[in-house]
Design an enzyme around this catalytic site. Structure first.
Site, PDB file in Angstrom:
ATOM      1  N   HIS A 101      45.356  39.849  47.190  1.00 34.95           N
ATOM      2  CA  HIS A 101      44.059  39.802  47.866  1.00 34.95           C
ATOM      3  C   HIS A 101      43.920  41.076  48.705  1.00 34.95           C
ATOM      4  O   HIS A 101      44.004  41.046  49.920  1.00 34.95           O
ATOM      5  CB  HIS A 101      43.939  38.552  48.748  1.00 34.95           C
ATOM      6  CG  HIS A 101      43.299  37.403  48.045  1.00 34.95           C
ATOM      7  ND1 HIS A 101      41.981  37.449  47.600  1.00 34.95           N
ATOM      8  CD2 HIS A 101      43.764  36.194  47.689  1.00 34.95           C
ATOM      9  CE1 HIS A 101      41.678  36.304  47.005  1.00 34.95           C
ATOM     10  NE2 HIS A 101      42.739  35.520  47.027  1.00 34.95           N
ATOM     11  N   ASP A 106      40.131  36.403  50.357  1.00 29.95           N
ATOM     12  CA  ASP A 106      40.745  35.194  50.938  1.00 29.95           C
ATOM     13  C   ASP A 106      40.190  34.937  52.335  1.00 29.95           C
ATOM     14  O   ASP A 106      39.973  33.787  52.733  1.00 29.95           O
ATOM     15  CB  ASP A 106      42.286  35.333  50.961  1.00 29.95           C
ATOM     16  CG  ASP A 106      42.763  36.646  51.583  1.00 29.95           C
ATOM     17  OD1 ASP A 106      41.959  37.597  51.698  1.00 29.95           O
ATOM     18  OD2 ASP A 106      43.945  36.732  51.955  1.00 29.95           O
ATOM     19  N   HIS A 243      42.735  59.813  28.668  1.00 29.21           N
ATOM     20  CA  HIS A 243      43.802  59.457  27.741  1.00 29.21           C
ATOM     21  C   HIS A 243      43.639  60.188  26.420  1.00 29.21           C
ATOM     22  O   HIS A 243      42.564  60.158  25.827  1.00 29.21           O
ATOM     23  CB  HIS A 243      43.810  57.948  27.464  1.00 29.21           C
ATOM     24  CG  HIS A 243      44.204  57.141  28.664  1.00 29.21           C
ATOM     25  ND1 HIS A 243      45.511  57.065  29.094  1.00 29.21           N
ATOM     26  CD2 HIS A 243      43.481  56.408  29.532  1.00 29.21           C
ATOM     27  CE1 HIS A 243      45.566  56.306  30.177  1.00 29.21           C
ATOM     28  NE2 HIS A 243      44.349  55.899  30.461  1.00 29.21           N
ATOM     29  N   TYR A 300      23.426  47.225  41.470  1.00 24.50           N
ATOM     30  CA  TYR A 300      22.438  47.821  42.384  1.00 24.50           C
ATOM     31  C   TYR A 300      23.053  48.057  43.761  1.00 24.50           C
ATOM     32  O   TYR A 300      24.096  47.498  44.094  1.00 24.50           O
ATOM     33  CB  TYR A 300      21.251  46.870  42.573  1.00 24.50           C
ATOM     34  CG  TYR A 300      20.373  46.727  41.365  1.00 24.50           C
ATOM     35  CD1 TYR A 300      19.495  47.738  41.009  1.00 24.50           C
ATOM     36  CD2 TYR A 300      20.402  45.562  40.595  1.00 24.50           C
ATOM     37  CE1 TYR A 300      18.683  47.604  39.894  1.00 24.50           C
ATOM     38  CE2 TYR A 300      19.586  45.423  39.485  1.00 24.50           C
ATOM     39  CZ  TYR A 300      18.728  46.447  39.136  1.00 24.50           C
ATOM     40  OH  TYR A 300      17.927  46.310  38.049  1.00 24.50           O
ATOM     41  N   GLU A 374      43.763  38.358  61.733  1.00 25.22           N
ATOM     42  CA  GLU A 374      43.164  37.077  61.323  1.00 25.22           C
ATOM     43  C   GLU A 374      42.263  36.431  62.388  1.00 25.22           C
ATOM     44  O   GLU A 374      41.574  35.462  62.098  1.00 25.22           O
ATOM     45  CB  GLU A 374      44.272  36.103  60.899  1.00 25.22           C
ATOM     46  CG  GLU A 374      44.985  36.562  59.630  1.00 25.22           C
ATOM     47  CD  GLU A 374      46.287  35.818  59.400  1.00 25.22           C
ATOM     48  OE1 GLU A 374      47.102  35.737  60.347  1.00 25.22           O
ATOM     49  OE2 GLU A 374      46.492  35.318  58.286  1.00 25.22           O
TER      50      GLU A 374
END
Ligand SMILES: [Zn+2]
Ligand SMILES: [Zn+2]
Length: 394
Positions: A101, A106, A243, A300, A374
Site C-alpha cells: 500500500h 489503506d 525494450h 481527465y 496515522e
C-alpha cells in the site's frame, strides 16, 4: 454537532487504526481486493450499515439513509495497492511479496470507515442520504471507476456531489490542503512500436536498426514540451521503458517504447500525444522503418467545484481549526480516476496531510519507503463527517 463529531472520531480511532494496519499488512493489487473487501464488509456489518457488493467485483457501496428526503452525498475511497516491494521497518509492513500500500489507499479506506461510524450517529439529523463508495482498481487507469459506473452506483439515489480524499506526504499531519479548480492532472500515455529489419550485428547496412531509430525518437520527444506546446500550461512527458533485442550480435526487428504524459489540461494531453505520434512516425519513416503509435488521454484532470470546495473548507475549519485548512495554488501532476466522479457532479478532492519527519513519513506516494503519520486518520474522519452533515442539511 461539531463537538460530537470530534468526540466520535476520537472514539473510533483505535478501531480504524487496527483496520488500516490489517489492510497494510495484507495489500492486494487492482481488481484483486478480495480480503480488503471482506474487511470493509465486516466493519459495515458490525455497525449495522446497509451495503451492497458490486456484482462479482471487489467494490462495496454502503449507504446511510436519513429519516427525511433530501440530497445525496457520495464519499469515495479507493482500496487497491501497488506492485512494489515494501522497504519500511514497520511492525505491520506488507506480508505479501512485491505488493504494498504505497499510495496510502489503506488510509483512505480506514478514514472513510471512520466517517461511516461518525455519521451513523447522526441518522435522525440527515435529510437525504450518504453513500460510501469503496472503489477497486484506482491504480488501473479508469478501470475502477468504470466498474462503479456500470453498476449504477451514481444513481438510485442519484448522487449530488462527491468527496474524494488522498493522503499526501508533502502536507503535514494535522492539516489538509485544498484548491479550487484543477487539483490533480490529466494523464495519458503512449506505446511506440518501431518495426525495422533485423540482421547480423556485423552487417548493419543490411538491416534497418530499430535501436538507433528508437534512440532518435526518445531524444526528439524531449523537445515537444520545450518547443511545441504552451509553456503556461504545465505539462510533463516521460519516456519510461525501452525494450529491444535479445543478444549482442543481433540487430533486432523491433523496439518498443512507452511513456506517460501529464498536464493540467486534458486537451493538452491529447495535443502532446498527437505530436508524439507525428514525431515517431516521421523519424521512423526517414530511416525506412515503420512506427505504430497507440495511446492518448487516459484520465481527465481532477477539477474541484468552487462552491463545494468553499463549503468543505468551512466545515473542515469547524473541526480541525481554520489554521489547519491550507489553501494552495499547487496541484500535482499525479492523476486519479476520481476525475470521472468530478466530471459527473460538482465535487471536492482534498489532500490529507500525513507528513511527520520524526517517524520517517516523508517519502512520496509510490515509493517503497512510503509511510504515514496515522493520526491523519482521525483528521480525515473529522473533516469528511463535518462536511457531509453540512452539505446534507444546508
Ligand atoms: Zn497511486
Ligand atoms: Zn492513490
Amino acid at each position: 454537532m461539531y463537538n460530537k463529531i470530534r468526540q466520535l472520531s476520537k472514539e473510533i480511532f483505535p478501531k480504524i487504526l487496527e483496520v488500516r494496519r490489517e489492510l497494510h499488512s495484507h495489500p492486494e493489487l487492482s481488481n484483486e481486493e478480495y480480503y480488503t473487501s471482506e474487511v470493509i464488509k465486516n466493519f459495515l456489518k458490525e455497525n449495522d450499515i446497509e451495503y451492497s457488493q458490486l456484482g462479482d467485483s471487489t467494490g462495496v457501496i454502503a449507504i446511510i439513509r436519513g429519516e427525511k428526503q433530501g440530497k445525496t452525498l457520495g464519499i469515495r475511497a479507493d482500496i487497491d495497492a501497488l506492485p512494489i516491494q515494501e522497504e519500511t521497518e514497520l511492525p505491520f509492513k506488507s506480508t505479501v511479496k512485491n505488493v504494498m500500500h504505497a499510495c496510502g489507499h489503506d488510509l483512505h479506506v480506514s478514514t472513510v470507515l471512520g466517517a461511516v461510524y461518525v455519521l451513523k450517529h447522526f441518522k435522525e439529523q440527515i435529510n437525504g442520504n450518504i453513500k460510501f463508495i469503496f472503489q477497486p482498481a484506482e491504480e488501473d487507469g479508469q478501470g475502477g471507476f468504470k466498474t462503479i459506473y456500470k453498476w449504477g452506483a451514481l444513481k438510485n439515489p442519484k448522487v449530488d456531489a462527491f468527496v474524494g480524499v488522498h493522503v499526501f506526504p508533502e502536507v503535514s499531519v494535522g492539516q489538509i490542503s485544498i484548491k479550487n479548480g484543477v487539483i490533480a492532472s490529466a494523464a495519458g500515455g503512449f506505446t511506440i512500436n518501431i518495426k525495422g529489419k533485423g540482421g547480423h550485428g556485423s552487417a548493419p547496412y543490411q538491416t534497418i536498426d530499430p535501436v538507433l531509430i528508437g534512440c532518435r525518437v526518445v531524444e526528439a520527444l524531449q523537445s515537444i514540451i520545450s518547443r511545441e506546446v504552451d509553456s503556461l500550461i504545465p505539462s510533463v512527458l516521460s519516456v519510461t521503458t525501452f525494450h529491444a533485442g535479445q543478444k549482442s550480435n543481433i540487430i533486432p526487428e523491433e523496439a518498443i517504447i512507452t511513456g506517460t504524459i501529464r498536464s493540467a489540461s486534458s486537451e493538452q494531453v491529447e495535443n502532446i500525444f498527437n505530436r508524439v505520434k507525428r514525431t515517431a512516425v516521421g523519424i521512423a519513416n526517414a530511416s525506412e522503418a515503420e512506427a505504430y503509435v497507440e495511446g492518448g488521454l487516459g484520465v481527465y484532470a481532477v477539477e474541484n467545484d468552487k462552491e463545494i470546495t468553499e463549503k468543505f473548507a468551512k466545515a473542515a475549519s469547524k473541526v480541525i481549526g481554520s489554521e489547519n485548512v491550507i489553501w494552495t495554488d499547487r496541484y500535482s501532476l499525479g492523476s486519479d480516476d476520481f476525475a470521472y466522479y468530478a466530471k459527473e457532479v460538482p465535487s471536492i478532492y482534498f489532500k490529507l496531510g500525513i507528513k511527520n519527519e520524526s517517524i520517517g513519513a516523508i517519502y512520496p506516494n509510490h515509493n517503497p519507503k512510503f509511510a504515514a503519520d496515522e493520526d491523519s486518520l482521525e483528521i480525515g474522519t473529522n473533516v469528511i463527517s463535518a462536511f457531509a452533515l453540512d452539505f446534507i442539511n444546508n
